[in-house]
Design a protein around this motif. Structure first.
Motif, short mmCIF file in Angstrom:
data_model
loop_
_atom_site.label_atom_id
_atom_site.label_comp_id
_atom_site.label_asym_id
_atom_site.label_seq_id
_atom_site.Cartn_x
_atom_site.Cartn_y
_atom_site.Cartn_z
N GLU A 1 93.78 28.64 -35.71
CA GLU A 1 93.89 27.34 -36.38
C GLU A 1 94.48 26.27 -35.47
O GLU A 1 94.10 25.11 -35.56
CB GLU A 1 94.74 27.47 -37.64
N GLU A 2 95.38 26.66 -34.59
CA GLU A 2 96.03 25.68 -33.70
C GLU A 2 95.00 25.00 -32.79
O GLU A 2 94.98 23.77 -32.67
CB GLU A 2 97.11 26.37 -32.87
N VAL A 3 94.14 25.78 -32.16
CA VAL A 3 93.13 25.22 -31.26
C VAL A 3 92.08 24.45 -32.08
O VAL A 3 91.62 23.38 -31.66
CB VAL A 3 92.48 26.32 -30.39
N GLN A 4 91.72 24.95 -33.26
CA GLN A 4 90.76 24.25 -34.11
C GLN A 4 91.30 22.88 -34.52
O GLN A 4 90.59 21.88 -34.46
CB GLN A 4 90.46 25.08 -35.37
N GLU A 5 92.56 22.84 -34.95
CA GLU A 5 93.17 21.57 -35.36
C GLU A 5 93.29 20.60 -34.20
O GLU A 5 93.06 19.40 -34.36
CB GLU A 5 94.55 21.82 -35.98
#
Length: 115
Positions: free
Chosen positions: A93-97
């Motif tokens: 989720e961190e890289v997606q966000e």
């Protein structure tokens, strides 16, 4: 540029139409790491390929690299038919966000893909 424990692999090959940054990005001196990439992009923008897909496949990047990634994405803006392909793992989720935030901050087409 080949990757190391702290720097991503960078492929900037106009002839083969391959533009990619992949791996972990936490260089000790982010500015020195990104400067040659930025210089190359500025030269490429003067005579780009008809279409350019810039792939970003980062597993992790630190705060200093985040700022310079934004600068890099901004430098891509003058290139006609540019698009960024932002790759991330389904559970990251961190890289997606981060990709979503970058896409809102720069006015170039983004495409999101799962790895």
């Amino acid at each position: 540029m080949e990757s190391s424990d702290d720097t991503p692999q960078v492929i900037l090959n106009k002839d083969k139409n391959i533009f990619e940054i992949s791996g972990r990005c936490l260089p000790e001196d982010a500015v020195s790491f990104f400067n040659p990439i930025m210089d190359w992009i500025k030269r490429y923008a003067q005579s780009p390929n008809p279409a350019t897909a810039f792939h970003i496949k980062l597993d992790y990047f630190n705060t200093a690299s985040s700022k310079l990634l934004l600068d890099l994405l901004t430098a891509l803006k003058p290139i006609p038919a540019i698009r960024v392909i932002w790759h991330s793992y389904a559970d990251d989720e961190e890289v997606q966000e981060a990709g979503a935030e970058f896409s809102e901050q720069v006015d170039i087409p983004f495409e999101f893909r799962e790895r």
